[in-house]
Design an enzyme around this catalytic site. Structure first.
Site, PDB file in Angstrom:
ATOM      1  N   TYR A 181      33.708  49.576  39.198  1.00  0.00           N
ATOM      2  CA  TYR A 181      32.276  49.336  39.089  1.00  0.00           C
ATOM      3  C   TYR A 181      31.536  50.681  39.063  1.00  0.00           C
ATOM      4  O   TYR A 181      32.148  51.743  39.108  1.00  0.00           O
ATOM      5  CB  TYR A 181      31.798  48.436  40.223  1.00  0.00           C
ATOM      6  CG  TYR A 181      32.295  47.012  40.098  1.00  0.00           C
ATOM      7  CD1 TYR A 181      31.779  46.169  39.118  1.00  0.00           C
ATOM      8  CD2 TYR A 181      33.297  46.514  40.915  1.00  0.00           C
ATOM      9  CE1 TYR A 181      32.236  44.865  38.977  1.00  0.00           C
ATOM     10  CE2 TYR A 181      33.768  45.207  40.781  1.00  0.00           C
ATOM     11  CZ  TYR A 181      33.230  44.392  39.797  1.00  0.00           C
ATOM     12  OH  TYR A 181      33.688  43.113  39.652  1.00  0.00           O
ATOM     13  N   ARG A 341      39.952  33.704  48.056  1.00  0.00           N
ATOM     14  CA  ARG A 341      40.253  32.403  47.457  1.00  0.00           C
ATOM     15  C   ARG A 341      40.832  31.389  48.447  1.00  0.00           C
ATOM     16  O   ARG A 341      40.544  30.193  48.328  1.00  0.00           O
ATOM     17  CB  ARG A 341      41.185  32.605  46.257  1.00  0.00           C
ATOM     18  CG  ARG A 341      40.511  33.315  45.095  1.00  0.00           C
ATOM     19  CD  ARG A 341      41.500  33.712  44.016  1.00  0.00           C
ATOM     20  NE  ARG A 341      42.435  34.721  44.488  1.00  0.00           N
ATOM     21  CZ  ARG A 341      43.521  35.117  43.818  1.00  0.00           C
ATOM     22  NH1 ARG A 341      43.828  34.567  42.657  1.00  0.00           N
ATOM     23  NH2 ARG A 341      44.302  36.059  44.294  1.00  0.00           N
ATOM     24  N   CYS A 367      45.390  30.630  40.784  1.00  0.00           N
ATOM     25  CA  CYS A 367      45.284  30.265  39.362  1.00  0.00           C
ATOM     26  C   CYS A 367      44.013  30.794  38.723  1.00  0.00           C
ATOM     27  O   CYS A 367      43.931  30.925  37.493  1.00  0.00           O
ATOM     28  CB  CYS A 367      45.350  28.754  39.199  1.00  0.00           C
ATOM     29  SG  CYS A 367      43.933  27.866  39.914  1.00  0.00           S
TER      30      CYS A 367
END
Length: 665
Positions: A181, A341, A367
């Site tokens: 970034y 996640r 995923c």
């Protein structure tokens, strides 16, 4: 008896802020969680509060911007603490007050901007960067940011941090000298070609990051913690080209030696903790690790940082295995465990671990379908295995007004999710599964070593349905007559799908991928995989890993052109792993017929050729299995069709559709 995971629940301090356990919610893009005035919408408030109520000690929000002038952002995108400060403070205060009720702390992640990794809003407004360098995604040269613009951004960090402190945040995380970034682009010489005080030596390249923390401390006081998201290694082989695990290459970005040097300087400048990962947008599968990366992949780098600096180290990166997390603390690799996640998949992860209910923790599949994939495609953060993620105030289960008896045909993902939701609501579901176990297409899909979380999802459904007391009848084939004779209120058909196979002449050495993966069919040493979609590529990679010589034959002009992962991190890594593992590939090619030596393949532009093979494995897709549904749809008053039986798709939509239907029965 000594509680095994006690160390994970001991308090830890960042600056003068004490956090009640060692778990931090890792920052994830909050698309869909902000409003048009730069505040948190109700979805965002509910989302973060739910993770606090689930036991997480430190909540770190997803990225928020500090300004909207130098780098323009479409609104509503993500929150911005300076866009409408009164509104930001009002909405954020509701969130921080509720988070604090659960004795959790919350830090606001603030960003200097995306720079070269931002897709251009339009062709006339090139993205900013430290120097005129290529954009990550398109063939555009970035505009060099001016010193006045740097000073403006630094000033806005101070103002934004003051607003965050007023809103009740306990600290700030700076986004980021990581992942490539804007602040990271200044820090890396490959991106930063400046000749002023912001370029050249490492101290100059870190000047921007230094001025940010100094401005926040000046505005908010030295006792207001500021931590940094930091990547000590970039894994950049070249522009838009990343290195793979175990691959030898010349690092073009930041390598470990400079990573250690940079960490020491950044702590000297005033950062109170480092949140460590590795990677860059050019090697995105490191910062956003797919299932092809090993668990705990950042632990060695976190340990390097822990040995180099005397501030707390947070380590995320597939750290959902509590034994792995505990070992990372025990070996001194880090002080806190970052869960990103995994907390999308199960917001109650920490509480379940504390109660010893590890078998009931819903696993993340790595995923990226519901999270990063949907953020890029749909502009919203979600989760493939948890339909309630980021919809906590919308998707929640209510008791059934009139409990019903429900016959569910099929014990795949859709059938299991429907049964779970129905039982939680007070209905009486019964699953009928033709085979000897639950799981459906997750069973062959979970065979490769890198699909361990697919296997974990099956186990979670087995354990959860058992815990709920759902009746399951295995090895039971359901005929139309069985359904007609049942005294139920609703029938759900979730019979899944069947692999596509076509005739190649002598089919004695032709097999479906599922049969090969499950060991129902034995194959030789030379294998041709027909189909270069997700199933074909993963099957090929698995077969190569167990010692087979593998060739992929794909009708499209590239691999993963159809049915590939929606997230570039997953797709990019899988595409890179195929040549890295010496798997041969023929695109724009179709199998014609089997031969004594193998299979005849016709390639567009170059004609027919024979490929030597002992076995041909079909991975060209699936057909919905709706025979039972078609035979009953006009007889049964309330019959539903779910999962692949309705439409062949992926795990996410099987779960989401089942949740939607079952939550409204």
């Amino acid at each position: 008896m000594v509680y095994k995971y006690k160390k994970l629940f001991e308090p830890v301090k960042i600056g003068n802020v004490e956090i009640r356990n060692r778990f931090a919610m890792a920052p994830m893009g909050p698309q869909g969680l902000g409003d048009a005035e730069g505040g948190f919408n109700q979805r965002g408030v509910d989302y973060y509060v739910k993770r606090a109520s689930g036991g997480t000690g430190l909540i770190i929000t997803g990225v928020t911007f500090v300004e909207n002038e130098v780098e323009k952002h479409e609104m509503p995108g993500v929150p911005c603490s300076t866009y409408n400060s009164i509104h930001f403070i009002r909405t954020a205060s509701e969130m921080t007050e509720r988070i604090h009720a659960y004795d959790s702390k919350v830090f606001l992640q603030m960003s200097a901007g995306f720079g070269r990794v931002a897709p251009p809003l339009n062709e006339n407004v090139p993205p900013i960067a430290p120097s005129p360098i290529p954009n990550r995604w398109v063939d555009v040269t970035c505009r060099e940011i001016t010193k006045d613009e740097i000073h403006h951004i630094v000033k806005m960090f101070g103002e934004g941090a003051v607003n965050a402190k007023r809103a009740g945040f306990d600290g700030i995380q700076i986004h980021a000298v990581h992942e490539g970034y804007l602040l990271d682009q200044f820090a890396i010489s490959f991106f930063n070609h400046r000749t002023d005080e912001y370029g050249g030596c490492i101290e100059n390249r870190l000047r921007f990051a230094r001025e940010v923390v100094e401005e926040i401390k000046k505005c908010c006081g030295n006792d207001f913690p500021v931590i940094l998201r930091y990547s000590p290694k970039s894994f950049i082989k070249n522009w838009r080209e990343g290195g793979l695990p175990g691959e030898e290459f010349e690092e073009k970005g930041r390598d470990v030696d400079e990573g250690i040097q940079g960490a020491k300087l950044l702590v000297q400048y005033g950062y109170d903790a480092l949140d460590v990962d590795v990677g860059c947008y050019d090697a995105w599968w490191w910062n956003h690790p797919p299932m092809y990366q090993k668990k705990g992949l950042y632990i060695p780098y976190a340990k390097m940082m822990k040995q180099a600096v005397d501030v707390p180290i947070i380590c995320a990166g597939r750290m959902d295995n509590p034994d792995l997390a505990l070992s990372a603390l025990d070996e001194g690799a880090c002080d806190m465990i970052g869960l990103g996640r995994p907390l999308l998949a199960d917001p109650d992860y920490v509480n379940k671990l504390h109660l010893g209910k590890t078998a009931l923790i819903r696993p993340c599949l790595s995923c990226h379908e519901g999270c990063l994939g949907r953020m890029v495609k749909n502009g919203s953060l979600n989760c493939a295995v948890n339909p309630e993620a980021c919809r906590e105030g919308i998707n929640f289960l209510t008791p059934a007004l009139k409990p019903k008896k429900v016959l569910i045909v099929g014990g795949g993902v859709a059938g299991c999710e429907a049964a779970r939701v129905l039982k939680l609501r007070g209905h009486e579901p019964v699953i009928y599964e033709e085979t000897g176990r639950l799981g459906g297409n997750l069973i062959p899909g979970g065979v490769p070593d890198f699909k361990e979380d697919d296997r974990a999802l099956i186990a979670w459904y087995e354990n959860t349905l058992k815990d709920l007391g759902v009746e399951i009848k295995l090895n039971t084939k359901v005929t139309p007559e069985v359904v007609r004779n049942s005294s139920v209120d609703v029938v759900i058909i979730a019979t899944g799908s069947k692999p596509k196979i076509f005739n190649l002449g002598d089919n004695s050495k032709v097999f479906a991928a599922a049969d090969v993966l499950c060991g129902r069919k034995q194959i030789g040493d030379k294998v041709v995989v027909l189909g270069g979609g997700l199933v074909g590529c993963e099957t090929a990679l698995y077969l190569k890993k167990i010692g087979k010589k593998v060739t992929i034959v794909e009708a499209m002009d590239s691999l993963l052109a159809l049915n590939g992962p929606s997230c570039f991190a997953n797709m990019g890594m899988l595409l890179a792993l195929i040549p890295y593992n010496h798997i041969d590939v023929l695109t724009s090619s179709k199998a014609v017929k089997t031969t004594d030596k193998g299979v005849l393949v016709n390639t567009e532009g170059s004609g027919k050729r024979e490929i030597e093979a002992d076995s041909i494995v079909f991975a060209i897709g699936y057909n919905s299995n709706k025979e039972l549904y078609n035979s009953l749809k006009y007889e049964i008053p309330d019959i539903r069709l779910l999962g692949d039986a309705r439409k062949v798709s992926n795990i996410m939509y099987a779960i989401w559709d089942a949740y939607e239907v079952a939550s409204n029965l």
